[in-house]
Design an enzyme around this catalytic site. Structure first.
Site, PDB file in Angstrom:
ATOM      1  N   LYS A 173      30.483   5.277   6.454  1.00  0.00           N
ATOM      2  CA  LYS A 173      31.543   6.287   6.606  1.00  0.00           C
ATOM      3  C   LYS A 173      32.138   6.208   8.017  1.00  0.00           C
ATOM      4  CE  LYS A 173      29.395   9.386   3.260  1.00  0.00           C
ATOM      5  NZ  LYS A 173      28.475  10.509   3.025  1.00  0.00           N
ATOM      6  N   GLN A 212      24.841  14.860   6.376  1.00  0.00           N
ATOM      7  CA  GLN A 212      24.356  13.958   5.322  1.00  0.00           C
ATOM      8  C   GLN A 212      23.131  14.562   4.633  1.00  0.00           C
ATOM      9  OE1 GLN A 212      25.913  11.040   4.358  1.00  0.00           O
ATOM     10  NE2 GLN A 212      24.416  10.875   2.721  1.00  0.00           N
ATOM     11  N   ASP A 225      33.364  17.565   3.217  1.00  0.00           N
ATOM     12  CA  ASP A 225      32.594  17.192   2.032  1.00  0.00           C
ATOM     13  C   ASP A 225      32.887  18.145   0.870  1.00  0.00           C
ATOM     14  OD1 ASP A 225      31.072  14.896   1.900  1.00  0.00           O
ATOM     15  OD2 ASP A 225      29.410  15.711   3.078  1.00  0.00           O
TER      16      ASP A 225
END
Ligand SMILES: NC(=O)c1ccc[n+]([C@@H]2O[C@H](COP(=O)([O-])OP(=O)(O)OC[C@H]3O[C@@H](n4cnc5c(N)ncnc54)[C@H](OP(=O)(O)O)[C@@H]3O)[C@@H](O)[C@H]2O)c1
Length: 292
Positions: free
Chosen positions: A52, A96, A119
């Site tokens: 990412k 994450q 997200d």
């Protein structure tokens, strides 16, 4: 059968973003900045976060990777989230998952400012998504929508079966496919581990989304002829013949299922790269929002 090439589309989107960033820079506008929090040393999580961050760098975005030992306490991690919420530099950030067991992931996600939640996991963004209002859509389902759009897959009136009801993939995917929008307007069945007669349900799917995390679970016998099959699963299986010691396997028995479908996503090279492209699109949205 045609492949839904997530790698190719992701590259195209990342190039568009890179072009947009050059225009922004030339116009003296803020360079988008994504930050990622990584806790512990899980190999898969490290790989995902690194790719990412690398993709953001390549497109000319600013990026920060904040790494913490798995011993970090919940309150220390919450403080890091608060700092990023307040940061003038960072437009959007991710934490994450999964997090170590002693940390309540829900508490951490709920502490992220909805305006920086690229997200799309925060309840405010989830609620807005359900109501079809502007929001950050969870990156994996968003990436799948972009793929369906690119290949002009007809969705209206189709039966979409989603296997898996996680907050980050299955549940949002089922809601998005049932929206009165394109892609959407499907009749949706959301299946999970307690679902009975799963094979029969899958056989009725015009669009089948497999997001359960069980390698090669979806067999040929479960797939209707000419169905569109989206394989979200990524499992690392040990493979001594590979340099890194493992191979990535999806939730679909690709070799046997592919011949039966109209479209299918490969693993790797399908949904995975689209998740990154979608995350970057969300970051572009975040920088615009932060200016407003
Ligand atoms: N490509 C990407 O970018 C990307 C992004 C995220 C995740 N993934 C991958 O996608 C997969 C799913 O991830 P996730 O985070 O959504 O998984 P998760 O949180 O583990 O959820 C799995 C879901 O599948 C259901 N399930 C498990 N076994 C089943 C069975 N035998 N039959 C029917 N349903 C079953 C579970 O049902 P219950 O709710 O009843 O337990 C649960 O709802 C994983 O392989 C993950 O690595 C890929």
């Amino acid at each position: 059968m045609q492949l839904l090439d997530g790698k190719l589309l992701s590259q195209k989107i990342q190039q568009q973003i890179a072009d947009e960033i050059i225009l922004r820079k030339n116009a003296g506008k803020k360079t988008p900045h994504l930050a990622a929090i990584l806790v512990g040393d899980d190999g898969a999580s490290q790989t995902y976060v690194n790719s990412k961050v690398k993709s953001c760098d390549k497109a000319g975005m600013e990026s920060s990777l904040l790494k913490f030992e798995s011993s970090i306490s919940e309150s220390e991690l919450l403080n890091e989230v608060y700092k990023l919420n307040e940061s003038k530099e960072v437009d959007g950030f991710i934490v994450q998952l999964p997090l170590p067991k002693h940390i309540n992931a829900e508490k951490i996600v709920n502490a992220i400012s909805p305006l920086k939640d690229i997200d799309g996991f925060h309840p405010v963004n989830v609620g807005n998504m359900v109501k079809n209002l502007p929001c950050f859509v969870s990156a994996t389902p968003y990436g799948i929508l972009l793929l369906l759009e690119e290949y002009k897959i007809q969705t209206e009136g189709k039966h979409c079966v989603v296997i898996g009801r996680s907050d980050i993939v299955g549940k949002p995917m089922s809601i998005l496919m049932s929206r009165n929008a394109y892609p959407g307007n499907c009749t949706v069945t959301l299946a999970h581990s307690k679902t009975k007669n799963l094979s029969e349900i899958c056989l009725q799917a015009d669009i089948l989304v497999a997001a359960l995390g069980k390698p090669e679970f979806v067999k040929k016998e479960m797939v209707k002829s000419d169905a569109v099959v989206i394989d979200v699963g990524i499992t690392r299986l040990n493979d001594a013949s590979k340099k890194n010691g493992f191979r990535l396997v999806g939730d679909v028995d690709f070799e046997n299922v592919a011949g039966k479908c109209s479209y299918i996503t490969p693993v790797p090279g399908g949904v995975g790269p689209m998740t990154i492209a979608a995350l970057m699109k969300n970051t572009m949205r975040a920088v615009e929002q932060s200016i407003k």
